[in-house]
Every structure is written in C-alpha cells, then in structure tokens.
Design a protein around this motif. Sequence first.
Motif, PDB file in Angstrom:
ATOM      1  N   ASN A  57      -3.033 -12.781   7.795  1.00 34.25           N
ATOM      2  CA  ASN A  57      -3.035 -11.201   7.452  1.00 34.25           C
ATOM      3  C   ASN A  57      -4.470 -10.762   7.179  1.00 34.25           C
ATOM      4  OD1 ASN A  57      -1.451  -8.638   6.462  1.00 34.25           O
ATOM      5  ND2 ASN A  57      -2.561  -9.153   4.824  1.00 34.25           N
ATOM      6  N   ILE A  58      -4.924  -9.670   7.874  1.00 31.44           N
ATOM      7  CA  ILE A  58      -6.301  -9.112   7.533  1.00 31.44           C
ATOM      8  C   ILE A  58      -6.204  -7.835   6.769  1.00 31.44           C
ATOM      9  CG2 ILE A  58      -8.341  -8.336   8.776  1.00 31.44           C
ATOM     10  CD1 ILE A  58      -7.640 -11.129   9.421  1.00 31.44           C
ATOM     11  N   GLU A  59      -6.421  -7.910   5.359  1.00 24.13           N
ATOM     12  CA  GLU A  59      -6.302  -6.903   4.618  1.00 24.13           C
ATOM     13  C   GLU A  59      -7.276  -5.849   4.700  1.00 24.13           C
ATOM     14  OE1 GLU A  59      -6.771  -6.662  -0.065  1.00 24.13           O
ATOM     15  OE2 GLU A  59      -5.149  -8.071   0.547  1.00 24.13           O
ATOM     16  N   GLU A  60      -8.568  -6.230   5.111  1.00 27.67           N
ATOM     17  CA  GLU A  60      -9.573  -5.219   5.248  1.00 27.67           C
ATOM     18  C   GLU A  60     -10.496  -5.872   6.386  1.00 27.67           C
ATOM     19  OE1 GLU A  60     -12.120  -2.456   2.617  1.00 27.67           O
ATOM     20  OE2 GLU A  60     -12.574  -4.268   1.999  1.00 27.67           O
ATOM     21  N   PHE A  61     -11.108  -4.858   7.208  1.00 28.23           N
ATOM     22  CA  PHE A  61     -12.079  -5.492   8.154  1.00 28.23           C
ATOM     23  C   PHE A  61     -13.035  -4.156   8.618  1.00 28.23           C
ATOM     24  CE2 PHE A  61     -12.332  -7.246  12.900  1.00 28.23           C
ATOM     25  CZ  PHE A  61     -13.794  -7.503  12.594  1.00 28.23           C
ATOM     26  N   VAL A  62     -14.285  -4.243   8.133  1.00 25.81           N
ATOM     27  CA  VAL A  62     -15.122  -3.276   8.287  1.00 25.81           C
ATOM     28  C   VAL A  62     -16.538  -3.668   9.029  1.00 25.81           C
ATOM     29  CG1 VAL A  62     -16.519  -1.669   6.819  1.00 25.81           C
ATOM     30  CG2 VAL A  62     -14.262  -2.357   5.906  1.00 25.81           C
TER      31      VAL A  62
END
Length: 238
Positions: A165-170
């Motif tokens: 699971n990728i919760e955040e990718f910026v």
Amino acid sequence: MIPFVKDINETDFQEGALLLVDKPLEWTSFDVVNKIRYTLKHRLGVKKIKVGHAGTLDPLATGLLLICTGKFTKKINDLTDLNKQYEGKLKLGATTLSYDAEMEENETFDIEAITEEQILNTVENFKGAIQQFPPIYSAVKIDGVASYKRARQGEDVKTRERTVNIEEFVINKVEKPYVEFSVTCSKGTYIRTLADDFGKSLNNGAYLVGLKRTKTAGYDVKDAWDLDTLINELRDVH
C-alpha cells in the motif's frame, strides 16, 4: 508507541531498549546490528545479548533503523508492521538488474519526449493498493534460499507478486534525468521496484540512485543516533 533511548547510561539493555539509528551508506542492516551487539557485550561484560532490527534497509539506502535489544526483541514484529516514509531519487532513461545503482546500467532509453507533466501524472498509478514483484536481487526467500543468491548463481529467478500500500507518493523535484520524491508506504514495499515500475509506466526505464528512510510511524530519523556517536557512547561506561 514504545519509548526510545535518549540516555545511554540510564538504559538497561538486557531488560529491553529501543534505539533509533541513522544507518550509514554501504552498511547492511545486519552490519549495524552486529556492531551494536558486539559493543554491548563488552559494555555489559556478557557473552550474549539479543539485538535485532525492525525493517531492513538496503546497503545503498540510509536513514532510520529501529534496533531492539534484550527483551524488546519480542516487539520487532510489531515495529516491522508500521508504515515507513522515504525520500528518494530515481534516474530516468536507464535500468539495472538490481533496480538501483548497485549494478551497472543494462539498458538505456531516450527521455527527450518525457515531460514533467507526464511524470507528475504517472504518480497517480502508484497510490493505494498496488502489486509489486520484489527484485530478484533481494533477500526474499525462494524455497528457503535468498533470491539474490540464486540470481548470482545464474538461476532463472522469479519472485512472487505481492500487494503493498502506497499511502502517499509525491514528486518533489524534476531535473531530468533525475526525479526526487517522497513516499509513505506499508511494510514489504520495495522502493527499488517502485522506481523500476515508474519507468515502465512511462514506457521508458528508471532505477533508484538514492534513498533515505525518514520515518517509521511516529519515529523520526531526526531523533536517531549517528552510528559512530552511538558506539562511542556505548563504549564510554560510567
């Protein structure tokens, strides 16, 4: 949240302690554990003490490593399950078999047509629950043997797909061929694979050239010990 060690001389390492360590470049996680175990045995004058880590970092990655000693080693599984945050850099236009800079580039691609807008839009493909194949040059076990050992022996290695699971990718900065990013993800996520898959999603190539773990849940690398400083403190028995 388990309290972590701030004062070495007020700590009972046999009873149990959590150490936050900023892992140096080119050290394995096991190297760090061994160094701390060896130093603690001499400090305490014992032949044996349990020491382990919660969440492996590759040798070319730096940053937060959670080290448990004594009875706290029973808490390692719980700590390993926590989400982790990273800051990284990938290089577009090439791939390596290890998905990072450990191995030489094996294929190159033209990146002239790739725009910053495409890069920013591609991030959306890697949010939430995604599927990953761990790198063949990794410690993932295949029939009880580490995948990288099989790969280095020339075997045709295939790892099993897993859900992460990728919760955040910026995306923080684009300066082709390099892209700087930050990621918050579940345990078991390979950022090397994320970089490789990111390149494929652009119909191109990419591999990881830098990675630092900045957080594990509420634990922050800003609170971590520099390894040399920690070892010196452990040696300085009061």
